[in-house]
Design an enzyme around this catalytic site. Structure first.
Site, PDB file in Angstrom:
ATOM      1  N   ARG A 125      83.863   1.189  21.797  1.00 30.64           N
ATOM      2  CA  ARG A 125      83.201   0.432  22.871  1.00 30.64           C
ATOM      3  C   ARG A 125      83.989  -0.770  23.413  1.00 30.64           C
ATOM      4  O   ARG A 125      83.500  -1.494  24.267  1.00 30.64           O
ATOM      5  CB  ARG A 125      81.809  -0.067  22.441  1.00 30.64           C
ATOM      6  CG  ARG A 125      80.810   1.037  22.219  1.00 30.64           C
ATOM      7  CD  ARG A 125      79.393   0.538  22.302  1.00 30.64           C
ATOM      8  NE  ARG A 125      79.079  -0.506  21.366  1.00 30.64           N
ATOM      9  CZ  ARG A 125      77.912  -1.113  21.294  1.00 30.64           C
ATOM     10  NH1 ARG A 125      76.949  -0.773  22.119  1.00 30.64           N
ATOM     11  NH2 ARG A 125      77.692  -2.054  20.399  1.00 30.64           N
ATOM     12  N   ASP A 126      85.182  -0.983  22.908  1.00 29.20           N
ATOM     13  CA  ASP A 126      85.973  -2.078  23.492  1.00 29.20           C
ATOM     14  C   ASP A 126      87.452  -1.679  23.524  1.00 29.20           C
ATOM     15  O   ASP A 126      88.324  -2.396  23.018  1.00 29.20           O
ATOM     16  CB  ASP A 126      85.758  -3.363  22.709  1.00 29.20           C
ATOM     17  CG  ASP A 126      86.202  -4.580  23.520  1.00 29.20           C
ATOM     18  OD1 ASP A 126      86.342  -4.460  24.757  1.00 29.20           O
ATOM     19  OD2 ASP A 126      86.408  -5.655  22.918  1.00 29.20           O
ATOM     20  N   VAL A 127      87.678  -0.519  24.109  1.00 26.37           N
ATOM     21  CA  VAL A 127      89.040   0.014  24.162  1.00 26.37           C
ATOM     22  C   VAL A 127      89.815  -0.716  25.254  1.00 26.37           C
ATOM     23  O   VAL A 127      89.433  -0.688  26.427  1.00 26.37           O
ATOM     24  CB  VAL A 127      88.992   1.539  24.430  1.00 26.37           C
ATOM     25  CG1 VAL A 127      90.379   2.094  24.672  1.00 26.37           C
ATOM     26  CG2 VAL A 127      88.321   2.247  23.264  1.00 26.37           C
ATOM     27  N   SER A 155      86.424  -9.886  24.924  1.00 31.47           N
ATOM     28  CA  SER A 155      85.337  -8.948  24.752  1.00 31.47           C
ATOM     29  C   SER A 155      84.039  -9.708  24.599  1.00 31.47           C
ATOM     30  O   SER A 155      84.040 -10.811  24.088  1.00 31.47           O
ATOM     31  CB  SER A 155      85.553  -8.150  23.485  1.00 31.47           C
ATOM     32  OG  SER A 155      86.837  -7.644  23.473  1.00 31.47           O
TER      33      SER A 155
END
Ligand SMILES: Nc1ncnc2c1ncn2[C@@H]1O[C@H](COP(=O)(O)OP(=O)(O)OP(=O)(O)O)[C@@H](O)[C@H]1O
Length: 471
Positions: free
Chosen positions: A147-149, A447
């Site tokens: 979810r935080d590529v 992020s």
């Protein structure tokens, strides 16, 4: 307890006075970087000061997010992951929780910004893309999505060491378990809170659809385009404009990329939350970038000796002893390219955009809140030692006040329906849960997790605004 080193952060902003001994064992020697929620230090073990590690620290006032990271690191290690950083110690000290882990080298973001034209060669782009893909598959195979590529969440091994060819995946702070206790895929929420980094998140995430496995790969595709063509055109745009630009500019960008980039896009368009990606096929298309150009694994990466940017990068391995893989790292083994004579994909093998509408997942969960609460922050932090105010001269530079803000924002998030996080941030900030009342830096490049963004800014101005893990 001795206060040992005092390293001052050069740039303005959050003070980062550093002088600390962690658990009586590790001594922080310099700050490597600062994320939205924590700080990463280079540390040495006091009884063997020649070996360096990294220590990621976050305030313990908040829920212990690092415990989640630690559990994933352990799980990945148990599953023989090749791209996971090895954790050495999870603990709490004074007012912070920390993880000590193996030290790695620069992030793919730092590397790209350092090379001329801020683009990698196609060889380096392909090698990084395959390894990033493999690392995400390793995570997905154990039931999670990242979810935080984004490029700052991947790093190579220490420059000049064997691992400078190996890409590691970092930061599991936003990872989400996709399966329930019965090992069934969780029902997608009708509307998921925004989590991730605006610059790299997929259009599904902009639309608040439940993040799925394919969304990790959409972000990877944006990364690949950036590696190949330089900065994405929606960098520094507002969230809304970013969404529009992703809708309108992607065709133009892909027209300047090898056909395999477009094939990946076409394939991703066919996926939905519940449809498991065909990992083999996706990997074959990625590998085809290498094989179609006759690239071979013995070629040097941009930063390696013999590579086009050799002169820019200083090998660190000789000066920084670190814990890492002892054995030789073989790029041929890592890439494991298909043998010649295998299937060659063309764009006609994939439905073109518009030819196939993705199926909508029908069985959505009726309640957003149920899942959010279940998934919410783990129970109150259980620091090994009770948090006490840091003593003068023995300070990790995390601000309690900020953490309180973050904490209250998290609670707010859990008690109210998901709302759109309106932030004045650019696209590089990871998005956390709705944080309306919390002051933010004008352009946050981190992020965003569940909590309110803290008021410190990254070590370097990053373009990766994260939104806190909305789980
Ligand atoms: N084991 C490690 N060895 C060396 N550097 C590391 C290690 N872990 C993280 N870093 C570096 O520390 C910096 C901060 O990492 P962190 O994951 O906390 O924040 P970030 O990803 O940069 O920001 P955000 O929290 O917004 O995602 C990054 O530049 C990363 O490359």
């Amino acid at each position: 307890m001795a206060a040992v080193v005092a390293v001052k952060q050069k740039e303005k902003g959050p003070q980062c006075k550093l002088s600390t001994i962690i658990n009586g064992q590790f001594m922080a020697v310099q700050m490597i970087g600062k994320g939205a929620y924590g700080v990463v230090y280079e540390v040495v073990r006091r009884n063997s000061p020649n070996t360096r590690f990294a220590c990621k620290a976050e305030l313990a006032i908040d829920h212990n997010n690092l415990k989640t990271e630690w559990d994933l690191m352990t799980l990945l290690k148990d599953n023989k992951s090749k791209h996971n950083i090895i954790g050495v110690e999870l603990g709490s000290e004074r007012n912070f929780n920390y993880i000590v882990m193996h030290l790695v080298g620069p992030s793919l973001s730092d590397l790209r910004k350092t090379v001329p034209n801020k683009t990698f060669t196609l060889f380096t782009t392909a090698v990084c893309a395959i390894q990033c893909f493999d690392s995400l598959v390793e995570i997905q195979r154990i039931g999670y999505i990242h979810r935080d590529v984004k490029p700052s969440n991947f790093a190579i091994g220490v420059l000049g060491s064997e691992e400078e060819k190996l890409v590691y995946v970092l930061d599991f702070g936003l990872c989400r378990n996709m399966f329930n206790k019965q090992k069934e895929l969780r029902k997608p929420r009708m509307k998921a809170p925004f989590r991730g980094t605006i610059l790299y998140c997929s259009l599904n995430i902009h639309q608040r659809m439940e993040p799925g496995r394919h969304d990790d790969f959409w972000s990877l595709l944006y990364m690949m385009i950036e590696f190949h063509l330089s900065d994405l055109p929606w960098e520094n745009m507002s969230k809304e404009d970013t969404k529009k630009a992703k809708e309108t500019k992607l065709d133009g960008l892909l027209a300047r990329c090898p056909p395999e980039f477009r094939m990946i896009r076409c394939y991703l368009l066919t996926l939905t939350y519940s449809k498991e990606p065909d990992y083999v096929k996706l990997r074959e298309v990625l590998c085809q970038i290498m094989t179609s150009k006759k690239f071979t694994p013995d070629m040097p990466l941009d930063w390696q000796k013999g590579g086009p940017c050799e002169a820019i990068f200083k090998p660190q391995a000789a000066v920084v002893k670190h814990k890492g893989t002892k054995k030789k790292v073989s790029l041929a083994e890592l890439l494991d390219l298909p043998k010649p004579g295998g299937k060659v994909y063309t764009e006609r093998d994939f439905p073109q955009p518009g030819e196939q509408e993705p199926m909508r997942d029908e069985s959505v969960s009726k309640s957003d809140d149920t899942i959010i609460e279940k998934e919410g922050p783990p129970p109150a932090p259980k620091p090994v030692s009770k948090p006490v105010p840091p003593k003068p001269g023995v300070t990790m530079s995390l601000k309690p006040q900020l953490a309180q803000q973050r904490c209250s924002a998290e609670h707010k998030d859990l008690s109210t329906p998901p709302a759109i996080a309106r932030s004045p941030i650019g696209q590089n900030t990871t998005m956390k849960p709705p944080v309306t009342a919390i002051p933010r830096p004008p352009i946050e490049k981190h992020s965003v997790r569940k909590a309110a963004p803290v008021a410190h800014s990254p070590r370097k101005s990053k373009s990766n605004t994260k939104v806190p893990p909305a789980h």
